[in-house]
Design a protein around this motif. Structure first.
Motif, PDB file in Angstrom:
ATOM      1  N   THR A 165      14.572  33.633 -27.792  1.00 12.07           N
ATOM      2  CA  THR A 165      13.227  33.069 -27.717  1.00 12.07           C
ATOM      3  C   THR A 165      12.519  33.465 -26.432  1.00 12.07           C
ATOM      4  OG1 THR A 165      13.872  31.166 -29.074  1.00 12.07           O
ATOM      5  CG2 THR A 165      11.906  30.911 -27.718  1.00 12.07           C
ATOM      6  N   LEU A 166      13.205  33.326 -25.293  1.00  8.92           N
ATOM      7  CA  LEU A 166      12.567  33.650 -24.015  1.00  8.92           C
ATOM      8  C   LEU A 166      12.228  35.130 -23.931  1.00  8.92           C
ATOM      9  CD1 LEU A 166      14.590  31.510 -21.447  1.00  8.92           C
ATOM     10  CD2 LEU A 166      12.329  31.056 -22.406  1.00  8.92           C
ATOM     11  N   ALA A 167      13.124  35.978 -24.424  1.00  7.15           N
ATOM     12  CA  ALA A 167      12.844  37.415 -24.402  1.00  7.15           C
ATOM     13  C   ALA A 167      11.605  37.733 -25.227  1.00  7.15           C
ATOM     14  CB  ALA A 167      14.051  38.189 -24.930  1.00  7.15           C
ATOM     15  N   GLN A 168      11.485  37.121 -26.410  1.00  6.55           N
ATOM     16  CA  GLN A 168      10.331  37.396 -27.260  1.00  6.55           C
ATOM     17  C   GLN A 168       9.046  36.882 -26.631  1.00  6.55           C
ATOM     18  OE1 GLN A 168      10.637  39.371 -29.910  1.00  6.55           O
ATOM     19  NE2 GLN A 168       8.390  39.360 -30.051  1.00  6.55           N
ATOM     20  N   ILE A 169       9.120  35.707 -25.992  1.00  7.88           N
ATOM     21  CA  ILE A 169       7.950  35.196 -25.278  1.00  7.88           C
ATOM     22  C   ILE A 169       7.494  36.199 -24.224  1.00  7.88           C
ATOM     23  CG2 ILE A 169       7.181  33.462 -23.596  1.00  7.88           C
ATOM     24  CD1 ILE A 169       8.855  31.399 -25.130  1.00  7.88           C
ATOM     25  N   CYS A 170       8.441  36.676 -23.413  1.00  5.93           N
ATOM     26  CA  CYS A 170       8.090  37.592 -22.328  1.00  5.93           C
ATOM     27  C   CYS A 170       7.570  38.920 -22.849  1.00  5.93           C
ATOM     28  CB  CYS A 170       9.298  37.818 -21.419  1.00  5.93           C
ATOM     29  SG  CYS A 170       9.781  36.359 -20.466  1.00  5.93           S
ATOM     30  N   ILE A 171       8.174  39.433 -23.924  1.00  4.76           N
ATOM     31  CA  ILE A 171       7.711  40.689 -24.515  1.00  4.76           C
ATOM     32  C   ILE A 171       6.253  40.569 -24.948  1.00  4.76           C
ATOM     33  CG2 ILE A 171       7.959  42.213 -26.518  1.00  4.76           C
ATOM     34  CD1 ILE A 171      11.015  41.581 -26.354  1.00  4.76           C
ATOM     35  N   GLU A 172       5.937  39.513 -25.701  1.00  4.23           N
ATOM     36  CA  GLU A 172       4.568  39.341 -26.203  1.00  4.23           C
ATOM     37  C   GLU A 172       3.595  39.026 -25.071  1.00  4.23           C
ATOM     38  OE1 GLU A 172       4.141  36.902 -29.691  1.00  4.23           O
ATOM     39  OE2 GLU A 172       6.121  37.479 -30.468  1.00  4.23           O
ATOM     40  N   TRP A 173       4.072  38.289 -24.072  1.00  5.95           N
ATOM     41  CA  TRP A 173       3.251  37.937 -22.905  1.00  5.95           C
ATOM     42  C   TRP A 173       2.842  39.198 -22.153  1.00  5.95           C
ATOM     43  CZ3 TRP A 173       5.673  34.038 -18.876  1.00  5.95           C
ATOM     44  CH2 TRP A 173       4.657  33.388 -18.177  1.00  5.95           C
ATOM     45  N   GLU A 174       3.800  40.091 -21.929  1.00  2.31           N
ATOM     46  CA  GLU A 174       3.515  41.331 -21.210  1.00  2.31           C
ATOM     47  C   GLU A 174       2.612  42.241 -22.041  1.00  2.31           C
ATOM     48  OE1 GLU A 174       6.940  43.274 -19.563  1.00  2.31           O
ATOM     49  OE2 GLU A 174       7.785  41.412 -18.754  1.00  2.31           O
ATOM     50  N   GLN A 175       2.874  42.295 -23.332  1.00  2.00           N
ATOM     51  CA  GLN A 175       2.033  43.138 -24.199  1.00  2.00           C
ATOM     52  C   GLN A 175       0.580  42.667 -24.172  1.00  2.00           C
ATOM     53  OE1 GLN A 175       4.135  42.798 -27.934  1.00  2.00           O
ATOM     54  NE2 GLN A 175       5.388  44.621 -27.554  1.00  2.00           N
ATOM     55  N   GLU A 230       4.345  26.017 -28.754  1.00  3.86           N
ATOM     56  CA  GLU A 230       3.521  25.745 -27.571  1.00  3.86           C
ATOM     57  C   GLU A 230       3.890  26.666 -26.412  1.00  3.86           C
ATOM     58  OE1 GLU A 230       1.974  21.833 -25.043  1.00  3.86           O
ATOM     59  OE2 GLU A 230       3.776  21.694 -26.274  1.00  3.86           O
ATOM     60  N   LEU A 231       5.186  26.990 -26.273  1.00 12.27           N
ATOM     61  CA  LEU A 231       5.613  27.906 -25.216  1.00 12.27           C
ATOM     62  C   LEU A 231       4.953  29.273 -25.401  1.00 12.27           C
ATOM     63  CD1 LEU A 231       9.430  27.091 -24.907  1.00 12.27           C
ATOM     64  CD2 LEU A 231       7.549  26.239 -23.495  1.00 12.27           C
ATOM     65  N   PHE A 232       4.853  29.720 -26.654  1.00  8.26           N
ATOM     66  CA  PHE A 232       4.163  30.983 -26.940  1.00  8.26           C
ATOM     67  C   PHE A 232       2.663  30.860 -26.708  1.00  8.26           C
ATOM     68  CE2 PHE A 232       8.061  32.169 -29.161  1.00  8.26           C
ATOM     69  CZ  PHE A 232       8.101  33.547 -29.033  1.00  8.26           C
ATOM     70  N   SER A 233       2.031  29.878 -27.360  1.00  8.02           N
ATOM     71  CA  SER A 233       0.566  29.783 -27.344  1.00  8.02           C
ATOM     72  C   SER A 233       0.012  29.510 -25.949  1.00  8.02           C
ATOM     73  CB  SER A 233       0.091  28.708 -28.320  1.00  8.02           C
ATOM     74  OG  SER A 233       0.546  27.421 -27.933  1.00  8.02           O
ATOM     75  N   SER A 234       0.745  28.744 -25.134  1.00  6.47           N
ATOM     76  CA  SER A 234       0.256  28.404 -23.799  1.00  6.47           C
ATOM     77  C   SER A 234       0.300  29.602 -22.855  1.00  6.47           C
ATOM     78  CB  SER A 234       1.076  27.253 -23.208  1.00  6.47           C
ATOM     79  OG  SER A 234       2.430  27.634 -23.004  1.00  6.47           O
ATOM     80  N   ARG A 235       0.987  30.654 -23.257  1.00  7.03           N
ATOM     81  CA  ARG A 235       1.010  31.883 -22.466  1.00  7.03           C
ATOM     82  C   ARG A 235       0.104  32.957 -23.071  1.00  7.03           C
ATOM     83  NH1 ARG A 235       5.248  28.991 -21.588  1.00  7.03           N
ATOM     84  NH2 ARG A 235       6.388  29.139 -19.614  1.00  7.03           N
ATOM     85  N   LEU A 236       0.212  33.127 -24.376  1.00  6.98           N
ATOM     86  CA  LEU A 236      -0.550  34.190 -25.020  1.00  6.98           C
ATOM     87  C   LEU A 236      -2.041  33.875 -25.068  1.00  6.98           C
ATOM     88  CD1 LEU A 236       1.861  35.085 -27.959  1.00  6.98           C
ATOM     89  CD2 LEU A 236       1.698  36.115 -25.693  1.00  6.98           C
ATOM     90  N   GLY A 237      -2.393  32.601 -25.333  1.00  2.71           N
ATOM     91  CA  GLY A 237      -3.806  32.230 -25.403  1.00  2.71           C
ATOM     92  C   GLY A 237      -4.552  32.511 -24.105  1.00  2.71           C
ATOM     93  N   PRO A 280      19.970  22.182 -27.648  1.00  7.97           N
ATOM     94  CA  PRO A 280      20.015  23.326 -28.563  1.00  7.97           C
ATOM     95  C   PRO A 280      18.990  24.400 -28.182  1.00  7.97           C
ATOM     96  CG  PRO A 280      19.930  21.250 -29.779  1.00  7.97           C
ATOM     97  CD  PRO A 280      19.669  20.925 -28.339  1.00  7.97           C
ATOM     98  N   GLY A 281      19.434  25.656 -28.120  1.00  8.07           N
ATOM     99  CA  GLY A 281      18.524  26.749 -27.780  1.00  8.07           C
ATOM    100  C   GLY A 281      18.219  26.781 -26.307  1.00  8.07           C
ATOM    101  N   LEU A 282      17.663  25.698 -25.829  1.00  9.79           N
ATOM    102  CA  LEU A 282      17.254  25.591 -24.432  1.00  9.79           C
ATOM    103  C   LEU A 282      18.444  25.753 -23.495  1.00  9.79           C
ATOM    104  CD1 LEU A 282      15.209  24.795 -22.206  1.00  9.79           C
ATOM    105  CD2 LEU A 282      15.655  22.415 -22.751  1.00  9.79           C
ATOM    106  N   TYR A 326      13.027  38.012 -20.092  1.00 10.52           N
ATOM    107  CA  TYR A 326      12.736  39.266 -20.791  1.00 10.52           C
ATOM    108  C   TYR A 326      14.017  40.011 -21.158  1.00 10.52           C
ATOM    109  CZ  TYR A 326      11.001  44.090 -21.382  1.00 10.52           C
ATOM    110  OH  TYR A 326      10.731  45.349 -21.873  1.00 10.52           O
ATOM    111  N   TYR A 327      15.038  39.899 -20.303  1.00 10.46           N
ATOM    112  CA  TYR A 327      16.253  40.693 -20.474  1.00 10.46           C
ATOM    113  C   TYR A 327      17.291  40.045 -21.388  1.00 10.46           C
ATOM    114  CZ  TYR A 327      14.269  43.151 -16.444  1.00 10.46           C
ATOM    115  OH  TYR A 327      13.435  43.853 -15.609  1.00 10.46           O
TER     116      TYR A 327
END
Length: 303
Positions: free
Chosen positions: A134-144, A81-88, A256-258, A115-116
């Motif tokens: 996870t956060l870095a990958q979210i930001c990378i794909e979000w910016e792309q 959901e963190l990915f889809s709610s940004r990328l969508g 965990p993770g978070l 991102y860093y």
């Protein structure tokens, strides 16, 4: 300016839309429910549905869409959901721009300091490499996704740090504990948090609307500080002790993770682009920011 905003209902978006209107700009907000007034337009970013006419002729589109990073455990479903709610939403906006007769002049699409990744004590300007996690990958794909905007649209991807506010946000759980005198640093406290106050986030976006800046922009205060220093400054402003450190192994176990990425990763971010553009911070130093957070004269959410 005529501005179209996505994600205007959150903590940052509410403050920012008010700041835009106070500066004399007209603002249309995109909503998922039936519009409540003429300043709202319905869209369905999950289905990729947005009338391209809504964006035609806009001076800028500001995209703040995204589910809260730290408000729920990072289950597999939540991470998706963190990915889809940004990328969508970002892809829906970009596709609508491509179909528009007059695409907006600028697209300011939120990213984050995540991102860093975990960069330790390295000073991070906008040209620093992406990190891992996870956060870095979210930001990378979000910016792309944002950079897929049509040619001629100026794209800005603000990498916003830990946003200090007087209620809610990243400090929503920490501040009440500090007010009671039972809060304290996370882990060893030597990790850097790139902090910025809520009013300065809105002011930074106002500058980005009017400036020719494009690409990534670190949105953080110029004074770099680790968690020990930040917590101590907040506790001092609240006239409370901050003695109860939360050990890193405990955070990793209960969050965990978070807990690892959101609280223990270190990002010593320098707002080089904002400084070069002549931005003037309202709360440029930590002492003033802490006084403002505490609700005192003169003067927290991770993007």
């Amino acid at each position: 300016m005529h501005i179209v905003m996505a994600g205007a209902s959150g903590l940052i978006g509410t403050s920012m839309s008010a700041a835009f209107r106070s500066a004399g700009h007209s603002v249309v907000t995109l909503v998922r429910r039936p519009p409540a007034n003429a300043g709202e337009v319905r869209w369905d970013p999950a289905a990729g549905v947005l009338d391209p006419g809504v964006l035609s002729g806009a001076d800028a589109v500001v995209n703040l869409s995204g589910a809260g990073i730290g408000d729920r455990p990072w289950t597999r479903h939540r991470v998706e959901e963190l990915f889809s709610s940004r990328l969508g939403p970002t892809r829906t906006l970009v596709q609508a721009m491509a179909r528009s007769d007059a695409p907006p002049a600028a697209f300011i699409s939120q990213s984050g300091s995540g991102y860093y990744g975990d960069a330790g004590n390295t000073v991070l300007r906008e040209d620093a490499a992406a990190g891992e996690g996870t956060l870095a990958q979210i930001c990378i794909e979000w910016e792309q996704a944002a950079l897929m905007a049509p040619a001629g649209v100026r794209v800005v991807t603000p990498r916003t740090g830990v946003v200090f506010s007087q209620s809610g946000g990243a400090l929503g759980k920490l501040l009440p504990l500090l007010r009671l005198g039972v809060g304290g640093p996370f882990g060893n406290g030597r990790q850097f948090w790139p902090w910025v106050t809520l009013p300065d986030v809105s002011a930074a976006f106002l500058l980005l609307l009017a400036s020719p800046v494009s690409g990534p922009v670190n949105v953080a205060a110029p004074e770099q500080a680790d968690v020990n220093t930040i917590v101590a400054a907040l506790a001092k402003a609240l006239h409370r002790p901050a003695l109860l450190r939360v050990p890193a192994p405990v955070l990793r176990t209960v969050m965990p993770g978070l807990g690892e990425e959101l609280l223990l990763y270190s990002q010593r971010m320098e707002p080089a682009v904002l400084a070069a553009a002549g931005f003037q911070w309202q709360h440029g130093n930590l002492a003033d920011a802490a006084q403002w957070v505490a609700g005192k004269a003169g003067a927290v959410q991770r993007g």
